[in-house]
Structure formats: structure tokens, C-alpha cells
Write a protein that holds these residues in place. Sequence first.
Motif, PDB file in Angstrom:
ATOM      1  N   ALA A  22       0.838  -1.209   0.000  1.00  9.83           N
ATOM      2  CA  ALA A  22       0.000   0.000   0.000  1.00  9.83           C
ATOM      3  C   ALA A  22       0.866   1.249   0.000  1.00  9.83           C
ATOM      4  CB  ALA A  22      -0.932  -0.012   1.208  1.00  9.83           C
ATOM      5  N   SER A  23       1.946   1.213   0.788  1.00 14.68           N
ATOM      6  CA  SER A  23       2.836   2.367   0.854  1.00 14.68           C
ATOM      7  C   SER A  23       3.498   2.632  -0.490  1.00 14.68           C
ATOM      8  CB  SER A  23       3.898   2.141   1.936  1.00 14.68           C
ATOM      9  OG  SER A  23       4.815   3.215   1.967  1.00 14.68           O
ATOM     10  N   ARG A  24       3.985   1.549  -1.147  1.00 10.94           N
ATOM     11  CA  ARG A  24       4.613   1.715  -2.456  1.00 10.94           C
ATOM     12  C   ARG A  24       3.618   2.231  -3.488  1.00 10.94           C
ATOM     13  NH1 ARG A  24       7.240  -3.188  -1.047  1.00 10.94           N
ATOM     14  NH2 ARG A  24       5.738  -4.390  -2.279  1.00 10.94           N
ATOM     15  N   ALA A  25       2.390   1.731  -3.435  1.00 13.01           N
ATOM     16  CA  ALA A  25       1.370   2.165  -4.391  1.00 13.01           C
ATOM     17  C   ALA A  25       1.060   3.651  -4.247  1.00 13.01           C
ATOM     18  CB  ALA A  25       0.091   1.340  -4.213  1.00 13.01           C
ATOM     19  N   LEU A  26       0.940   4.109  -3.010  1.00 12.88           N
ATOM     20  CA  LEU A  26       0.578   5.505  -2.778  1.00 12.88           C
ATOM     21  C   LEU A  26       1.723   6.461  -3.067  1.00 12.88           C
ATOM     22  CD1 LEU A  26      -1.510   5.086   0.492  1.00 12.88           C
ATOM     23  CD2 LEU A  26      -2.372   5.693  -1.767  1.00 12.88           C
ATOM     24  N   SER A  27       2.951   5.980  -2.930  1.00  8.42           N
ATOM     25  CA  SER A  27       4.106   6.851  -3.179  1.00  8.42           C
ATOM     26  C   SER A  27       4.595   6.769  -4.618  1.00  8.42           C
ATOM     27  CB  SER A  27       5.256   6.497  -2.223  1.00  8.42           C
ATOM     28  OG  SER A  27       5.689   5.161  -2.443  1.00  8.42           O
ATOM     29  N   GLY A  28       4.005   5.837  -5.407  1.00  6.95           N
ATOM     30  CA  GLY A  28       4.385   5.706  -6.810  1.00  6.95           C
ATOM     31  C   GLY A  28       5.679   4.952  -7.040  1.00  6.95           C
ATOM     32  N   ARG A  29       6.129   4.194  -6.047  1.00 10.75           N
ATOM     33  CA  ARG A  29       7.382   3.450  -6.222  1.00 10.75           C
ATOM     34  C   ARG A  29       7.137   2.178  -7.022  1.00 10.75           C
ATOM     35  NH1 ARG A  29       7.877   4.525  -0.640  1.00 10.75           N
ATOM     36  NH2 ARG A  29       7.762   2.305  -0.124  1.00 10.75           N
ATOM     37  N   GLU A  30       8.216   1.604  -7.534  1.00 11.71           N
ATOM     38  CA  GLU A  30       8.122   0.388  -8.341  1.00 11.71           C
ATOM     39  C   GLU A  30       7.802  -0.820  -7.463  1.00 11.71           C
ATOM     40  OE1 GLU A  30      11.777  -0.004 -10.440  1.00 11.71           O
ATOM     41  OE2 GLU A  30      11.416   1.720 -11.751  1.00 11.71           O
ATOM     42  N   GLY A  31       7.452  -1.920  -8.129  1.00 15.39           N
ATOM     43  CA  GLY A  31       7.191  -3.156  -7.409  1.00 15.39           C
ATOM     44  C   GLY A  31       5.717  -3.431  -7.184  1.00 15.39           C
ATOM     45  N   VAL A  32       4.836  -2.608  -7.750  1.00  9.23           N
ATOM     46  CA  VAL A  32       3.389  -2.784  -7.610  1.00  9.23           C
ATOM     47  C   VAL A  32       2.781  -2.701  -9.010  1.00  9.23           C
ATOM     48  CG1 VAL A  32       1.265  -1.962  -6.529  1.00  9.23           C
ATOM     49  CG2 VAL A  32       3.464  -1.644  -5.365  1.00  9.23           C
ATOM     50  N   SER A  33       1.917  -3.657  -9.336  1.00  3.18           N
ATOM     51  CA  SER A  33       1.294  -3.623 -10.660  1.00  3.18           C
ATOM     52  C   SER A  33       0.400  -2.404 -10.788  1.00  3.18           C
ATOM     53  CB  SER A  33       0.468  -4.892 -10.884  1.00  3.18           C
ATOM     54  OG  SER A  33      -0.700  -4.876 -10.070  1.00  3.18           O
ATOM     55  N   ALA A  34       0.153  -1.996 -12.015  1.00  3.47           N
ATOM     56  CA  ALA A  34      -0.676  -0.813 -12.264  1.00  3.47           C
ATOM     57  C   ALA A  34      -2.098  -1.004 -11.720  1.00  3.47           C
ATOM     58  CB  ALA A  34      -0.733  -0.512 -13.760  1.00  3.47           C
ATOM     59  N   ALA A  35      -2.628  -2.210 -11.859  1.00  7.86           N
ATOM     60  CA  ALA A  35      -3.995  -2.465 -11.396  1.00  7.86           C
ATOM     61  C   ALA A  35      -4.095  -2.354  -9.879  1.00  7.86           C
ATOM     62  CB  ALA A  35      -4.450  -3.847 -11.856  1.00  7.86           C
ATOM     63  N   VAL A  36      -3.108  -2.934  -9.187  1.00  9.06           N
ATOM     64  CA  VAL A  36      -3.114  -2.877  -7.716  1.00  9.06           C
ATOM     65  C   VAL A  36      -2.919  -1.446  -7.247  1.00  9.06           C
ATOM     66  CG1 VAL A  36      -1.865  -3.563  -5.635  1.00  9.06           C
ATOM     67  CG2 VAL A  36      -2.379  -5.261  -7.397  1.00  9.06           C
ATOM     68  N   ALA A  37      -1.992  -0.748  -7.884  1.00  7.87           N
ATOM     69  CA  ALA A  37      -1.730   0.639  -7.491  1.00  7.87           C
ATOM     70  C   ALA A  37      -2.975   1.498  -7.652  1.00  7.87           C
ATOM     71  CB  ALA A  37      -0.577   1.205  -8.320  1.00  7.87           C
ATOM     72  N   GLU A  38      -3.689   1.297  -8.747  1.00  7.82           N
ATOM     73  CA  GLU A  38      -4.893   2.074  -8.991  1.00  7.82           C
ATOM     74  C   GLU A  38      -5.962   1.753  -7.954  1.00  7.82           C
ATOM     75  OE1 GLU A  38      -7.450   4.816 -10.574  1.00  7.82           O
ATOM     76  OE2 GLU A  38      -5.297   4.530 -10.914  1.00  7.82           O
ATOM     77  N   ARG A  39      -6.111   0.457  -7.608  1.00  4.93           N
ATOM     78  CA  ARG A  39      -7.105   0.076  -6.607  1.00  4.93           C
ATOM     79  C   ARG A  39      -6.780   0.687  -5.250  1.00  4.93           C
ATOM     80  NH1 ARG A  39      -6.476  -4.946  -6.745  1.00  4.93           N
ATOM     81  NH2 ARG A  39      -5.755  -5.574  -4.664  1.00  4.93           N
ATOM     82  N   VAL A  40      -5.522   0.653  -4.871  1.00  3.35           N
ATOM     83  CA  VAL A  40      -5.111   1.231  -3.584  1.00  3.35           C
ATOM     84  C   VAL A  40      -5.393   2.731  -3.558  1.00  3.35           C
ATOM     85  CG1 VAL A  40      -3.142   1.734  -2.094  1.00  3.35           C
ATOM     86  CG2 VAL A  40      -3.390  -0.550  -3.100  1.00  3.35           C
ATOM     87  N   LYS A  41      -5.061   3.409  -4.648  1.00  2.00           N
ATOM     88  CA  LYS A  41      -5.278   4.853  -4.696  1.00  2.00           C
ATOM     89  C   LYS A  41      -6.760   5.198  -4.622  1.00  2.00           C
ATOM     90  CE  LYS A  41      -1.047   5.871  -7.294  1.00  2.00           C
ATOM     91  NZ  LYS A  41      -0.485   6.275  -8.611  1.00  2.00           N
ATOM     92  N   GLN A  42      -7.594   4.416  -5.303  1.00  2.00           N
ATOM     93  CA  GLN A  42      -9.034   4.671  -5.256  1.00  2.00           C
ATOM     94  C   GLN A  42      -9.590   4.473  -3.855  1.00  2.00           C
ATOM     95  OE1 GLN A  42     -10.820   2.221  -8.278  1.00  2.00           O
ATOM     96  NE2 GLN A  42     -10.214   3.578  -9.968  1.00  2.00           N
ATOM     97  N   ILE A  43      -9.130   3.430  -3.176  1.00  2.00           N
ATOM     98  CA  ILE A  43      -9.591   3.181  -1.807  1.00  2.00           C
ATOM     99  C   ILE A  43      -9.115   4.291  -0.881  1.00  2.00           C
ATOM    100  CG2 ILE A  43      -9.280   1.649   0.189  1.00  2.00           C
ATOM    101  CD1 ILE A  43      -9.285  -0.695  -1.841  1.00  2.00           C
ATOM    102  N   ALA A  44      -7.868   4.701  -1.043  1.00  2.00           N
ATOM    103  CA  ALA A  44      -7.335   5.781  -0.211  1.00  2.00           C
ATOM    104  C   ALA A  44      -8.135   7.058  -0.407  1.00  2.00           C
ATOM    105  CB  ALA A  44      -5.870   6.015  -0.556  1.00  2.00           C
ATOM    106  N   GLU A  45      -8.487   7.343  -1.659  1.00  2.00           N
ATOM    107  CA  GLU A  45      -9.258   8.555  -1.948  1.00  2.00           C
ATOM    108  C   GLU A  45     -10.649   8.464  -1.358  1.00  2.00           C
ATOM    109  OE1 GLU A  45     -11.007  10.822  -5.890  1.00  2.00           O
ATOM    110  OE2 GLU A  45      -9.058   9.835  -6.015  1.00  2.00           O
TER     111      GLU A  45
END
Length: 342
Positions: A22-45
Amino acid sequence: MTGAAPRLVDIAESAGVSVATASRALSGREGVSAAVAERVKQIAESLGYIANVHARSLAGGTTSSVGLVIHEVADPYFSEIASGVMRVAGRQGLSVQMCHSGRDPQIELRQLRTLIANRVGVIVVAGSGYLDQEAERSIHRELTRFTQAGGRVVAIGRHQHATDAVLPANTDGGHAVTRHLLELGHRRIAVIAGSLGLTTVADRLTGVHRALSAAGLGEQDVPVVEAPFTREGGKAATLELLERYPDRTAVLALNDDMAIGALSVLRSRSLRVPDDMSVTGFDDVPVAADLSPSLTTVRLPMQQMGEKALELALRPPAKRPRRVVMPATLVERGSSGPPRSS
């Protein structure tokens, strides 16, 4: 989850991922797929976590950006306000990110979230509020989360939120320009206005109706034609007015953009201003004095409003919201005169 501010662990649990992911997804770091990153960001928002993820940088004063949300980038009213904001920002070494909402509360809400995600430390929201209570509640929740995370918010022209605000004297201005037309002898007046769902329109109309009442006229005696709060809207409203109310002797526009549109239509119909029809505006944008005829209008100190808003935002927060009321002054020019004889 309780009413407490959401934590990173709450975002991770809702997304079904580890806290590290979750931390990597929200900070935009590598190691997270685009789909997972987008889902995490939507939930955070959706949980209001975007504001909180920037709390440390906001509270520590490390941000150098100001977010400015305006309704209409082509409207000189907002360009003057933006000029004032940018002047103060320049003195303070701050950059300004400007967004345009088109007077759509859903677009405004998305822009606020984008500005917060971009880690601005201050948000200046310029322009009318909305009579739609649900839309206002959504905007209020976003701004509250941002301020709770250490951000600063100042509104220009809206008084619904518990934030510092710079408030133009819209009701006084509406009263002054209506009284001016009444004193010239007009009784067959028509108003052309932006969306009746905007609080600025409601406030200016309140002033109009107070002046009418003092002169023994009722609201029903002065029709209001609604159209977009733009020059094209002013043209459309004036065409409708001429068709539906051909006996009118004065057009009272609730902003200068609409008044300029009205002048254009009257000129195309070979109607002389003010001999055949008086026209008044509201705001006193820079071009108002250079029109032919020059525009009678209500002057608001628009650049100073922008300056004062950012100055308020850069002060330490107060215990109670601060309100600064900016005066509205009638400016009589060539576009208004006595009504034509019957």
C-alpha cells in the motif's frame, strides 16, 4: 472503521494487500502492478486518506505550492483574482497550480483531490458556492480532511464552509445597481443571471429584490432570465428577453461577461444603449470602461480579493474562521440612462 482518520493499515486491509505494498502504491514506487496501485489509490481517496498521506510535508512547511480553483478561466473576474493570488505567491516564492471547474461541483471536487494529491500546502477556492447541499457537503468533507492534515484553505466568494473567507459585498452591490436604475426612472427592468443554483447569483438577487421592494415593486415585476454565467450566456439570455419581454427598458446583468453579451445582441438588433435600452453589469472587469458605451457596473476589488485570500492562508490559523468583507461600489458610466419615452 470508526470516525477516526484512516491509517495506512486501514487502506492496506481494504485493498487486501500488505502495508508495504500500500505504501509503495501511494508513493508511486516500483514493485506494484498498475492495477493494484490504482485500486489502492481509489480506496485511499474514497476513505479520505489522500490528505493524510501528505500531513508531514504540510505540517512541516516543506511544500512550496498553492492550489487555486476557479470557475471559469476565460472570465476576467477570475483572471483578476488569479493575478492577485499570483502576486502574493511571487513575493513569497511560491508556485501556483490553477484549476478550472466550469461551475461544476463534481469537477471541482475532483480538482481539489488532485491538488491535495499533488501536495499543495494551501488551497484557495475562488467563486460561488452551490445551493446543492449534497455537493457542498462533499466539498466541505474534502476541505476538512485537508485542513486536519495541516493544509490551509481560504474561500473567495462563498460563505458556507468553516474556513477563512474573503467575501465580496454581493447583496449590497445588487441593491446599489438596482436602486441606480430605479432612480433613473426605470420600472420595466429585466435581470439576466447565471445559474440560480449558485450562491453568488442568489446573494446578488437578494440585493436586487430589496431595492425593488423599497420602490414598491415585487419580484414578479422583474423577470429573471437564467443562462450560463458567460458572454455567450448573456447573448442567449438577451435574445430570450427581447422575445418574451419586449417592453423592458433596462437589462440588469449579474456579471460583466453577461452584460457584454447583452450589448453585442442589442447592437446587432440596432437598439441604442442607453437610449433604447439601459444595460448594467457587475464586477467591473478591466474592459468595462473601454466598451462603447462604457459599462455601468458594480466594482469589486478583484485583485485585492486574491491578494487578501492568500495572505490569510499564509497566516497561522485562528481559533475561529476569519471573514474579510470587500466593498462593492457602483460605477456609473455611459450604458445607463433614463428610460425611453413611451
